[in-house]
Design a protein around this motif. Structure first.
Motif, short mmCIF file in Angstrom:
data_model
loop_
_atom_site.label_atom_id
_atom_site.label_comp_id
_atom_site.label_asym_id
_atom_site.label_seq_id
_atom_site.Cartn_x
_atom_site.Cartn_y
_atom_site.Cartn_z
N LEU A 238 0.87 -1.17 0.00
CA LEU A 238 0.00 0.00 0.00
C LEU A 238 0.91 1.22 0.00
N THR A 239 0.98 1.93 -1.11
CA THR A 239 1.93 3.03 -1.24
C THR A 239 1.50 4.21 -0.38
N VAL A 240 2.55 4.86 0.16
CA VAL A 240 2.34 6.10 0.92
C VAL A 240 3.33 7.12 0.35
N PRO A 241 2.92 7.90 -0.62
CA PRO A 241 3.84 8.86 -1.26
C PRO A 241 4.33 9.91 -0.26
N ARG A 242 5.48 10.48 -0.58
CA ARG A 242 6.00 11.56 0.26
C ARG A 242 5.01 12.73 0.28
N GLY A 243 4.89 13.35 1.44
CA GLY A 243 3.97 14.47 1.57
C GLY A 243 2.56 14.05 1.91
N THR A 244 2.33 12.74 2.08
CA THR A 244 0.99 12.26 2.43
C THR A 244 0.58 12.78 3.81
N THR A 245 -0.66 13.14 3.97
CA THR A 245 -1.15 13.63 5.26
C THR A 245 -1.19 12.50 6.29
N SER A 246 -1.13 12.86 7.54
CA SER A 246 -1.16 11.86 8.62
C SER A 246 -2.45 11.06 8.61
#
Length: 645
Positions: A238-246
């Motif tokens: 499950l990708t979590v790109p940089r800058g993703t909100t908490s």
């Protein structure tokens, strides 16, 4: 691909690499061409066993096949097949492939293979600092880069942190993220000089500057451990790109936990991966990834994968720089025994910088063997030790210069300045050359000429190579002329093919056949109902098989129908009911047939075209051999033939 496969079949048929004592006795003359006993013996030894019967083909019988082959090759040479550009280029490619195993220093090669396998047993961890430097940098720039690297090393040895010095000095872009730490890796994963420095250093040691094509490296070995082999896993990512909100990060983690628990409760991991994984490349295969070892994956993923103890075990959610993962171990394997690993090691060596070590070792041995001598006063590039620069002789920059001085000699060979100038012109490309480039080209020129000469001597030094090269040559000619005279001609000659069919129709006959339908019923009720219907009409229209299938297979399949024209042996039910053959595992109780016998008849041309083409090719081949034997004078030395065993 078809053409290549056919040619390889020819070469395999002819090839033989048995080492035998040289024997130049002439066995056979075709016109003025001499064929030795040794050449025939080698091919006979390879092919004398009949693959169908296991029996040995008598020498005199095989000789006739050999003569046919040689006649075709002789005809191809006479017609100039071996002088075409395509033949010359293709044969040159095969020649280089065949020569390659002989152009190796075997002793040096074995040492490199052994070294690689020994290094496979260890995984090392190291950090580095890079001072970038082009391969063709001027000596003064090279010296400056070296001194800069030495200054950095002295700072570290005096106690400065390697990581902090790396972040402030290294030209490696990744240093801002890893502080120079390269993680664990093993043999073949780094360029050879870099790998050498690490495997030859102790834990905690800081190397002197190591030169590679990237520049100078200062390297610190931080750990060494026993190699863990390779692991194969599947994962759900499950990708979590940089800058993703908490908030989104939390949602991803919750979903990952949910998928983990579903997998642990027994849901199919493969199906979960296909539905939920963001790694679409692996998701199509149920999340499966290729085999990997140390240094191939990010550290967190690699550690979690190798920490799984058994096949089928599933990891708890793992966070990496890419996102969240659930990992399932599929299999794991240790470093294989040397005998199993050697082929892969050789394949990697051939693509690796270390292959140059064995080649240079061979060149040095050949220089000694050939009494190689350089005229140092005439060399194109010299080194100015005062200015620390390479200097090119100006004569190479002049138009119409007199370039007749000798550069080097070996045996009876002499190479002049003009030979090197031509080599430079053919290999410089479009770039402006610096003196260093001329030096590199000169070294390559010397190496090429040494190896070129050695390659020309291979046939006299290695009989196996000589005969294998001859067999490739003859096999290529045989393929080309046979394609022209037989294979392509038989397909393209529609008139000749039709005439051949008309003249031999009696050879293309159907045996007695049966045409109709076979009805397979699953129960007695269906059997009775179908038997009452087949062949009848409804409202004046004949009931078809499709009608029957629609009528009976409404809820479940209770009726199967097979329709066609059957020869004996093609359908067990037809064999039993039509030709009274013994039943073989069929349940005849609920089988019906409806059709008629067809008497033996001549096949139509389109029903046997493939077979006609094959027979026509055989006919053309027989006629061709007959004409070649009439055209060319053949003499066999019976005394020599009697000594062939």
């Amino acid at each position: 691909m078809k053409r290549l496969s056919l040619f390889i079949c020819f070469v395999l048929m002819l090839s033989n690499v048995f080492s035998q004592k040289s024997n130049d006795e002439v066995l056979l003359h075709i016109e003025n061409q001499k064929i030795t006993k040794e050449e025939f013996q080698r091919i006979y030894d390879k092919n004398k066993i009949n693959m169908s019967t296991g029996e040995i083909t008598p020498v005199d019988e095989y000789l006739e096949l050999f003569i046919n082959f040689k006649l075709k090759v002789y005809e191809a040479e006479k017609l100039g097949f071996d002088t075409t550009k395509s033949f010359i280029n293709e044969f040159e490619g095969y020649r280089k492939q065949l020569a390659s195993p002989y152009l190796v220093d075997e002793e040096a090669n074995k040492k490199i293979i052994k070294e690689a396998y020994e290094r496979m047993q260890l995984e090392v961890r190291a950090s580095h600092i890079l001072i970038k430097l082009a391969l063709d940098a001027l000596p003064v720039d090279t010296l400056a880069a070296y001194e800069k690297a030495m200054d950095i090393r002295r700072r570290i040895l005096k106690g400065e942190s390697f990581e902090s010095v790396a972040k402030g000095s290294s030209d490696d872009p990744s240093v801002k993220n890893n502080g120079g730490d390269l993680g664990y890796f093993t043999v073949f994963q780094m360029i050879y000089p870099f790998e050498n420095a690490i495997y030859n250093s102790k834990i905690g040691e800081v190397t002197k500057p190591v030169r590679t094509r990237f520049g100078y490296h200062i390297i610190k070995v931080t750990d060494k451990r026993k190699a863990r082999g390779e692991v194969k896993v599947a994962h759900i990512m499950l990708t979590v790109p940089r800058g993703t909100t908490s908030e989104i990060e939390k949602q991803k983690r919750q979903l990952c936990n949910e998928l983990y628990h579903r997998a642990m409760r027994g849901e199919d991991f493969s199906e979960l991966a296909k539905e939920f994984s963001d790694d679409k490349g692996s998701a199509r295969n149920g999340g499966e990834l290729p085999w990997f070892g140390s240094g191939r994956m990010v550290e967190e993923f690699e550690k979690a994968s190798f920490d799984l103890k058994t096949n089928g075990e599933i990891s708890q959610p793992v966070r990496t720089g890419f996102g969240w993962h659930i990992i399932k171990r599929i299999d794991r394997k240790d470093i294989p025994p040397f005998e199993e690993a050697v082929d892969e090691i050789v394949r990697k060596i051939n693509k690796d910088q270390r292959s140059e070590v064995a080649l240079k070792s061979l060149v040095n041995k050949l220089k000694s063997e050939y009494n190689f001598k350089e005229e140092t006063d005439n060399l194109p590039v010299t080194y100015d030790t005062i200015e620390n620069v390479y200097v090119l002789k100006q004569v190479y920059l002049l138009d119409n210069a007199n370039l007749n001085k000798t550069l080097f000699t070996f045996l009876d060979k002499k190479y002049l300045e003009k030979d090197f100038a031509l080599y430079v012109e053919n290999n410089r490309g479009n770039k402006d050359l610096k003196p260093y480039n001329y030096k590199m080209l000169y070294d390559e020129f010397v190496e090429e000429k040494i190896l070129e000469f050695e390659e020309s001597r291979l046939p006299e030094k290695y009989p196996d190579y000589k005969y294998l090269l001859k067999e490739y040559h003859d096999g290529m000619l045989l393929f080309e002329i046979t394609d022209q005279k037989i294979w392509s001609k038989a397909v393209a000659d529609s008139i000749g093919l039709q005439k051949f069919y008309n003249d031999h129709k009696k050879d293309y006959k159907w045996d007695e056949r049966w045409k109709g339908s076979v009805y397979y019923c699953s129960n007695e009720n269906t059997y009775k109902a179908v038997s009452n219907i087949i062949g009848k009409r409804s409202f004046g229209r004949k009931i078809t098989n499709d009608d029957l299938l629609k009528q009976f297979n409404t809820n479940e399949e209770v009726l199967k129908i097979e329709t066609g024209t059957f020869e004996q042996g093609k359908n067990e039910a037809v064999d039993y009911f039509v030709w009274n053959k013994e039943e073989s595992g069929i349940n005849k109780q609920y089988i019906l047939i409806n059709g008629d016998k067809i008497s033996s008849e001549v096949k139509k041309f389109n029903e046997c075209k493939g077979l006609v083409i094959s027979d026509y090719q055989d006919y053309l081949n027989e006629e061709w051999i007959k004409s070649l034997r009439e055209q060319y004078n053949i003499k066999v030395n019976s005394a020599v033939l009697s000594s062939v065993k």
